[in-house]
Write a protein that holds these residues in place. Structure first.
Motif: not given
Ligand SMILES: Cc1cc2nc3c(=O)[nH]c(=O)nc-3n(C[C@H](O)[C@H](O)[C@H](O)COP(=O)(O)OP(=O)(O)OC[C@H]3O[C@@H](n4cnc5c(N)ncnc54)[C@H](O)[C@@H]3O)c2cc1C
Length: 283
Positions: A115-116, A168, A171-173, A204-206, A236, A275
């Motif tokens: 993981d990062a 993987r 976006k990065g925390q 990403t959940h984006d 979604k 959501w």
């Molecule tokens: C599998 C996985 C592994 C990860 N590993 C690491 C790691 O090793 N190191 C690290 O630093 N970070 C990690 N992360 C975290 C990552 O860096 C982000 O901080 C985190 O995923 C939030 O960014 P996002 O891109 O998912 O979405 P966000 O920036 O939270 O944006 C979500 C956007 O998606 C849309 N959206 C999402 N769901 C819905 C819904 N149900 N309905 C409507 N709109 C919705 C909206 O527009 C919202 O603004 C990981 C994330 C994932 C998913």
């Protein structure tokens, strides 16, 4: 008390109440504290042909030995096609502990993923992964995380592609000095990997960013999957992956530190509560 102080107190009180309520709601929504909890959740996803990766989330109370024991336990419980996500910082960069993990992973033919964490850990992690890949590359796969918001990730993407490491993209925390926009950075890293990487997890959940990234990788015939964090809204994203015919994997975080993480994500973006509620009703 003047009006401004009163407003400040009210906001602090409202945040504390929200955190308390969400912590209890999140306990239903996240896997739990133990690897058995994670296994239970993973088996449910497996019924839908969605594989998992497990990640133990340590907190300040866990020593590197405790964390390694958790990882070793997970390596017993993981099934074929699943992999372990680990945090090198939580292992105190210990070569001896890594050696134990490598031995267990090799025995079971399971992938170890790094993981990062914070930007200061990136260079050291890359060095460890390089050495690891050289030593164990033929026995079991090793993979790496590329945060889009870090300027260095373009160079890291080229390095990972050259070594044939699965990656993987997130976006990065943890921000770094370059202060890149996380979504734009994510897209740039995907571009750098398309047609070159051995495998890319689009994490990403984006929904839009996920779709464009998967399409871009598909255009260049690059092996890929969408990776979602169990505990964040995913309905979604799952629908969009199904429409595109793309594979999905779920990252199942567990351990005491996972609930506070899920809560802070929702606190940063209260729309997520809605959501999550919809997801809970419909998934
Ligand atoms: C599998 C996985 C592994 C990860 N590993 C690491 C790691 O090793 N190191 C690290 O630093 N970070 C990690 N992360 C975290 C990552 O860096 C982000 O901080 C985190 O995923 C939030 O960014 P996002 O891109 O998912 O979405 P966000 O920036 O939270 O944006 C979500 C956007 O998606 C849309 N959206 C999402 N769901 C819905 C819904 N149900 N309905 C409507 N709109 C919705 C909206 O527009 C919202 O603004 C990981 C994330 C994932 C998913």
């Amino acid at each position: 008390m003047d009006a401004e102080t009163e407003l400040g107190t009210f906001r602090r009180y409202r945040r504390a109440t929200m955190r308390f309520v969400l912590t209890h709601v999140a306990r239903v929504y996240v896997a739990g504290d133990s690897v058995e909890d994670a296994r239970h959740v993973a088996d449910q996803w497996a019924e839908r042909d969605i594989p998992s990766t497990f990640g133990f989330w340590d907190d300040g109370r866990d020593t590197p030995r405790d964390v390694a024991n958790q990882y070793l336990h997970a390596l017993e419980v993981l099934k074929t096609g699943e992999y372990l996500s680990l945090k090198l910082t939580a292992l105190g960069y210990s070569e001896a502990l890594l050696e134990e993990l490598a031995e267990r992973a090799a025995k079971r033919g399971l992938r170890l993923h790094f993981d990062a964490m914070d930007p200061d850990s990136a260079e050291r992690t890359r060095q460890v992964v390089t050495a690891f890949a050289a030593r164990y590359g033929s026995k079991f796969p090793v993979s790496y995380t590329l945060p889009g918001r870090w300027a260095r990730s373009i160079d890291d993407a080229a390095w990972a592609s050259e070594l044939g490491l699965p990656v993987r993209v997130v976006k990065g925390q943890f921000p770094e000095a370059s202060a890149l926009d996380p979504a734009e950075g994510f897209a740039r890293v995907i571009d750098a990997l398309a047609g070159k990487a051995s495998h890319v997890a689009v994490a990403t959940h984006d929904v839009k960013l996920g779709e464009t990234s998967l399409r871009r990788l598909a255009e260049k015939d690059t092996s890929r999957e969408l990776e979602l964090l169990y505990g964040l809204p995913m309905r979604k994203s799952l629908r969009s992956a199904a429409e595109l015919g793309e594979k999905v994997r779920v990252y199942i975080g567990y351990g005491r530190a996972h609930v506070p993480y899920a809560v802070s994500k929702v606190m940063d973006n209260p729309k997520m509560m809605l959501w999550m509620a919809r997801d809970l009703l419909r998934l």
